[in-house]
Design an enzyme around this catalytic site. Sequence first.
Site, PDB file in Angstrom:
ATOM      1  N   LYS A 183       1.000  -1.148   0.082  1.00 12.32           N
ATOM      2  CA  LYS A 183      -0.013  -0.039  -0.043  1.00 12.32           C
ATOM      3  C   LYS A 183       0.758   1.205   0.126  1.00 12.32           C
ATOM      4  O   LYS A 183       1.528   1.713   0.895  1.00 12.32           O
ATOM      5  CB  LYS A 183      -1.014   0.043   1.270  1.00 12.32           C
ATOM      6  CG  LYS A 183      -1.974   1.144   0.862  1.00 12.32           C
ATOM      7  CD  LYS A 183      -2.860   1.517   2.078  1.00 12.32           C
ATOM      8  CE  LYS A 183      -2.186   2.715   2.696  1.00 12.32           C
ATOM      9  NZ  LYS A 183      -2.033   3.917   1.911  1.00 12.32           N
ATOM     10  N   GLU A 259       9.694   1.309  10.761  1.00  9.09           N
ATOM     11  CA  GLU A 259      10.627   2.721  10.693  1.00  9.09           C
ATOM     12  C   GLU A 259       9.746   3.689  10.985  1.00  9.09           C
ATOM     13  O   GLU A 259       8.789   4.008  10.093  1.00  9.09           O
ATOM     14  CB  GLU A 259      11.204   2.674   9.294  1.00  9.09           C
ATOM     15  CG  GLU A 259      12.429   1.348   8.964  1.00  9.09           C
ATOM     16  CD  GLU A 259      12.911   1.659   7.808  1.00  9.09           C
ATOM     17  OE1 GLU A 259      12.887   2.532   7.171  1.00  9.09           O
ATOM     18  OE2 GLU A 259      13.701   0.525   7.536  1.00  9.09           O
ATOM     19  N   CYS A 293      13.013  11.099   7.126  1.00  8.40           N
ATOM     20  CA  CYS A 293      12.802  10.797   8.751  1.00  8.40           C
ATOM     21  C   CYS A 293      14.295  10.996   9.414  1.00  8.40           C
ATOM     22  O   CYS A 293      14.340  11.134  10.516  1.00  8.40           O
ATOM     23  CB  CYS A 293      12.550   9.233   8.774  1.00  8.40           C
ATOM     24  SG  CYS A 293      13.665   8.132   8.037  1.00  8.40           S
ATOM     25  N   GLU A 395       8.295  15.985  16.358  1.00  4.76           N
ATOM     26  CA  GLU A 395       8.687  15.831  15.000  1.00  4.76           C
ATOM     27  C   GLU A 395       7.890  16.714  13.929  1.00  4.76           C
ATOM     28  O   GLU A 395       6.644  16.714  14.248  1.00  4.76           O
ATOM     29  CB  GLU A 395       8.497  14.251  14.312  1.00  4.76           C
ATOM     30  CG  GLU A 395       9.004  14.261  13.064  1.00  4.76           C
ATOM     31  CD  GLU A 395       8.766  12.962  12.460  1.00  4.76           C
ATOM     32  OE1 GLU A 395       7.693  12.479  12.402  1.00  4.76           O
ATOM     33  OE2 GLU A 395       9.595  12.241  11.673  1.00  4.76           O
TER      34      GLU A 395
END
Length: 491
Positions: A183, A259, A293, A395
């Site tokens: 996906k 992750e 990231c 973040e």
Amino acid sequence: MPQMQPNHLPLFINGQFTNAATGKTFHDINPVDGRVIATVAEADADDVDHAVQAAKQALHGAWGNMGVGERCDLLATVADRIMERFDEFLAAEIRDTGKPVGWACNVDIPRGAANFRIFANLVRNLPTESFQTDTDDGRGALNYALRSPVGVVGVICPWNLPLLLMTWKVAPALACGNTVVVKPSEETPATATLLGEVMNEVGIPPGVYNVVHGFGPASAGEAITLHPDISAITFTGESRTGQTIMRGAASNVKHLSFELGGKNPAIIFADADFDAAVKGTARSTFANCGQVCLCSERVYVERPIYERFVEALQREAESLQYGDPMNPATTIGPLISKEHREKVLGYYQLARQEGATVITGGGVPDVGQQYADGAWIQPTIWTGLPESARCIREEIFGPVCHIQPFDSDEEAVAMANDSPYGLCAAVWTQHLTRAHWLGRHLEAGMIWVNTWFLRDLRTPFGGVKLSGVGREGGIHSVNFYSELKNVCVKL
Ligand code: NAD
Ligand code: 6OD
């Protein structure tokens, strides 16, 4: 062979391009100018089930019966074919993300191919673990470990490095003999769909690689998470999404590799090569508009060079060029969507409320009428926030960093480690023992010294704390995507 229609991205199930059973679609938007570039078939739980059944059949059929050598040879030809169709992958990735051609050319597309080449080679040459064991009768026994695939693997991907991150999972999964239901992110469906054409062209059997488009909750993502015939999920995305997937995956105890997010520190010592540290930190902060990231959102600079470093990084930020992503002179693209820009601008506002000094940026640039509906944002640098500020702890995933001075190695490490995340860190120093000391004491999965995002695909990749579960890369990917079975033979 059926091909994709331009401006429509179908599902890819059992080697066929197909629409969703419900006929539902959603829009794929170009973040450069806000235009709709394609309609995308939106899978529901029935479509996901269809893909899983195809994947199961291939697992126990053509793919499962193929020898490892033949399987890996085929996967190496996937790498070759991506390189032959480089320009198509490049154009599709840039349309979906708006990222500058220089970055996409050097990072996204070649890595998409390299993932297949490297994991095909690795798995083709894998040794078997074995032990000779003593027995009372003196004849002994031989133990050896066999690897088998885990089964059907669900691959749930983010939008920031779409082809790179998807193939980073698909390539080792397939090399180990699994089949996959992928996906892609709803924001970036194009290159995963194009890869379906490549799979057919090189002769990967139907059902081995399947693509279902859609969203997360109450959509394709959730259907993958809950499907009882999916044995493992590899996910890259936000930590909060990882928590949701983990809960859903508990029902049949799926193997999980995550992750997740990061709030990565860059630590610059006064003994560093100053220019290299400035250039490297500009790259680690602003690359891909801060949407990697691994990007540095917290920059710690040793006090004697603090002022000079802030000025130099400001010059780097202000020299970034907005514009047509296909123009090699463009060095910063838009964010992925206006929705994501709202989130990042929210932090730009919050930083002011929390007391930040805005060194540069902090808003939306004027990029001209042509791009007025795009998701453009200014690269931004703050100073003066306390370490407890939300802008230092959460973040943001945009082109932004906060710069803080420090006075000792211990203080730098303490500030860097004071985070709920632990993905990576970048350290800039010429002092060898200091570099090794930091490498040992920083709480993160990857430490770069005097560089950033230099990748060797054999090395372990992953995060600690909220940044992830498990490691992928080299043998670590093989361990996740295969089951080990020990055979003990009494001699
Ligand atoms: P996201 O978590 O919003 O979405 C990632 C994928 O998960 C998408 O395909 C989405 O549709 C799907 N999803 C969302 N909710 C779901 C649910 N409830 N069930 C199943 N699937 C669901 O992440 P994003 O916004 O696409 O990507 C940005 C995030 O990814 C950032 O936090 C970034 O740090 C992280 N990221 C981490 C790494 C890493 O290697 N650690 C790499 C890239 C991105
Ligand atoms: O380089 C890789 O293998 C990898 N997984 C990179 C992740 C980058 C995150 O945005």
